[in-house]
Design a protein around this motif. Structure first.
Motif, short mmCIF file in Angstrom:
data_model
loop_
_atom_site.label_atom_id
_atom_site.label_comp_id
_atom_site.label_asym_id
_atom_site.label_seq_id
_atom_site.Cartn_x
_atom_site.Cartn_y
_atom_site.Cartn_z
N LEU A 152 0.90 -1.22 -0.11
CA LEU A 152 -0.13 0.00 -0.04
C LEU A 152 0.78 1.28 0.04
CD1 LEU A 152 -2.80 -1.00 2.46
CD2 LEU A 152 -2.97 -0.91 0.04
N TRP A 153 1.96 1.11 0.71
CA TRP A 153 2.72 2.45 0.55
C TRP A 153 3.61 2.55 -0.81
CZ3 TRP A 153 7.91 2.57 3.93
CH2 TRP A 153 8.73 3.96 3.77
N VAL A 154 3.90 1.63 -1.17
CA VAL A 154 4.57 1.67 -2.60
C VAL A 154 3.56 2.20 -3.51
CG1 VAL A 154 5.53 0.17 -4.53
CG2 VAL A 154 6.15 -0.40 -2.31
N ALA A 155 2.45 1.45 -3.46
CA ALA A 155 1.19 1.93 -4.38
C ALA A 155 0.64 3.43 -4.38
CB ALA A 155 -0.05 1.06 -4.15
N SER A 156 1.19 3.97 -3.23
CA SER A 156 0.42 5.31 -2.83
C SER A 156 1.57 6.31 -3.39
CB SER A 156 0.65 5.74 -1.38
OG SER A 156 2.13 5.73 -0.79
N GLY A 157 2.66 5.80 -3.91
CA GLY A 157 3.71 6.63 -4.55
C GLY A 157 4.32 7.81 -3.93
N ILE A 158 4.12 7.63 -2.63
CA ILE A 158 4.77 8.59 -1.49
C ILE A 158 6.22 7.78 -1.11
CG2 ILE A 158 4.76 9.62 0.67
CD1 ILE A 158 1.56 9.33 0.54
N GLY A 159 7.34 8.71 -1.39
CA GLY A 159 8.56 8.48 -0.99
C GLY A 159 8.79 8.90 0.29
N MET A 160 10.23 9.07 0.61
CA MET A 160 10.59 9.51 2.15
C MET A 160 10.55 11.01 1.96
SD MET A 160 11.17 6.99 3.77
CE MET A 160 12.17 7.69 5.19
N PRO A 161 9.50 11.64 2.51
CA PRO A 161 9.24 13.06 2.37
C PRO A 161 10.27 13.79 3.47
CG PRO A 161 7.60 12.04 3.87
CD PRO A 161 8.51 10.94 3.22
N GLU A 162 10.46 14.97 3.16
CA GLU A 162 11.08 15.95 4.24
C GLU A 162 10.37 16.24 5.50
OE1 GLU A 162 14.17 17.31 4.00
OE2 GLU A 162 14.54 16.18 2.20
N MET A 163 10.83 15.69 6.58
CA MET A 163 9.95 15.45 7.78
C MET A 163 10.15 17.15 8.55
SD MET A 163 8.81 12.68 7.98
CE MET A 163 9.22 11.05 7.40
N ALA A 164 9.19 17.16 9.30
CA ALA A 164 8.98 18.61 10.10
C ALA A 164 9.67 18.18 11.43
CB ALA A 164 7.70 18.86 10.33
N ALA A 165 10.64 17.08 11.76
CA ALA A 165 11.07 16.85 12.67
C ALA A 165 12.63 16.28 12.55
CB ALA A 165 10.32 15.95 13.89
N PRO A 166 13.51 16.54 13.60
CA PRO A 166 14.85 15.66 13.40
C PRO A 166 14.60 14.12 13.26
CG PRO A 166 14.94 16.98 15.17
CD PRO A 166 13.41 16.98 14.66
#
Length: 304
Positions: A203-217
């Motif tokens: 489901l993660w792969v199918a969403s097309g969402i990669g490793m985003p820039e996080m708002a936290a360290p």
């Protein structure tokens, strides 16, 4: 009943209630940490779900190895996959809901799941729906509508997500009950753990969402993910152990404590205070759920 048997029963009941309370606290911690991960650190819901169950699976692998591969023997693999797919969809919707809806509203609306079970059991398992069950379901859904308050200015479509999650988990529960006609309970439990993580990965792969820039360290991101996974493993273990000690009917009121515990934690962490509609609607849902379980108590097999 002898005095020794009575003492053993009392101890099992107290232990079961304590374990269920511990599970409620752990699940509340999961929900609060999940909402924090989604709203404060910017982690997408599909990533949270994936890491949550990967970490929980790693922590429970010793139990899987102890049972061996014989526990995976089955003649109904597709039914297992369909069941776990429903659970995975429920998890994804649930986590997405926690990132958009106040925690107190999410928890209360998710408690409509038993009423969906009644509906699905009637159509798929051909179980009889008595007038009392039907009225109970209507009362429970009325409480959900009151909490949703679609007539208010603050209503958004996101509020329907917990209800969708409840429906998906109800389908998962009905399919679990169906599988118990053919499969051992240990096999059903193991397939849940083994299949859920790769489905979440898909489901993660199918969403097309990669490793985003996080708002936290990065350290904070991994800390919250590990915390969610660890609390999930603890909650599941405590819940299963509770049911091995005491009857489901006895434990139901303790399971319902997850609602006030989540409300309290949500208030402490997010200053999220329920509105006036919540209390009356939640009372209808919990009351209907308890009535349903108590009414069916005589139909459950007695513990040895």
């Amino acid at each position: 009943m002898s005095q020794i048997t009575s003492v053993k029963t009392t101890r099992s009941s107290v232990l079961g209630a304590s374990l269920m309370l511990a599970a409620c606290v752990a699940y509340a911690g999961v929900n609060v940490a999940t909402q924090w991960a989604g709203t404060k650190t910017g982690i997408p819901s599909v990533m949270i779900a994936f890491w949550q169950y990967i970490i929980a699976l790693i922590l429970t692998l010793p139990f899987v190895f102890r049972l061996g591969l014989q526990a995976l023997r089955t003649n109904h693999l597709m039914l297992h996959i369909m069941r776990v797919a429903l659970a995975a969809a429920g998890v994804q919707v649930w986590i997405y809901a926690l990132t958009h809806v106040p925690i107190w509203q999410v928890i209360a609306l998710a408690m409509t799941s038993p009423f969906f079970v009644i509906l699905f059991a009637r159509f798929f398992l051909k179980e009889v729906v008595t007038p009392a069950r039907l009225i109970t379901a209507i009362v429970g859904f009325s409480g959900a509508v009151i909490i949703l308050a679609p007539w208010s200015d603050t209503y958004t479509a996101y509020a329907l997500l917990p209800v969708l999650a409840a429906a998906l988990w109800a389908g998962y529960s009905v399919m679990t009950k169906y599988l118990t006609r053919f499969e051992r309970s240990v096999s059903i439990s193991i397939y849940m753990l083994v299949l859920l993580s790769p489905i979440n990965a898909g489901l993660w792969v199918a969403s097309g969402i990669g490793m985003p820039e996080m708002a936290a360290p990065a350290m904070e991101v991994w800390f919250i993910l590990i915390l969610i996974g660890t609390l999930t493993a603890i909650a599941q273990y405590c819940q299963i152990a509770a049911y091995s000690e005491a009857d489901a009917v006895f434990l139901q009121p303790f399971d319902d404590l997850k609602l006030p515990i989540n409300v309290i934690l949500g208030w402490i962490v997010f200053a999220a205070v329920p509105d006036n509609n919540f209390w009356f609607g939640a009372a209808l849902i919990v009351g209907a759920s308890l009535y349903l379980v108590r009414r069916d108590a005589g139909k459950l097999p007695a513990r040895a």
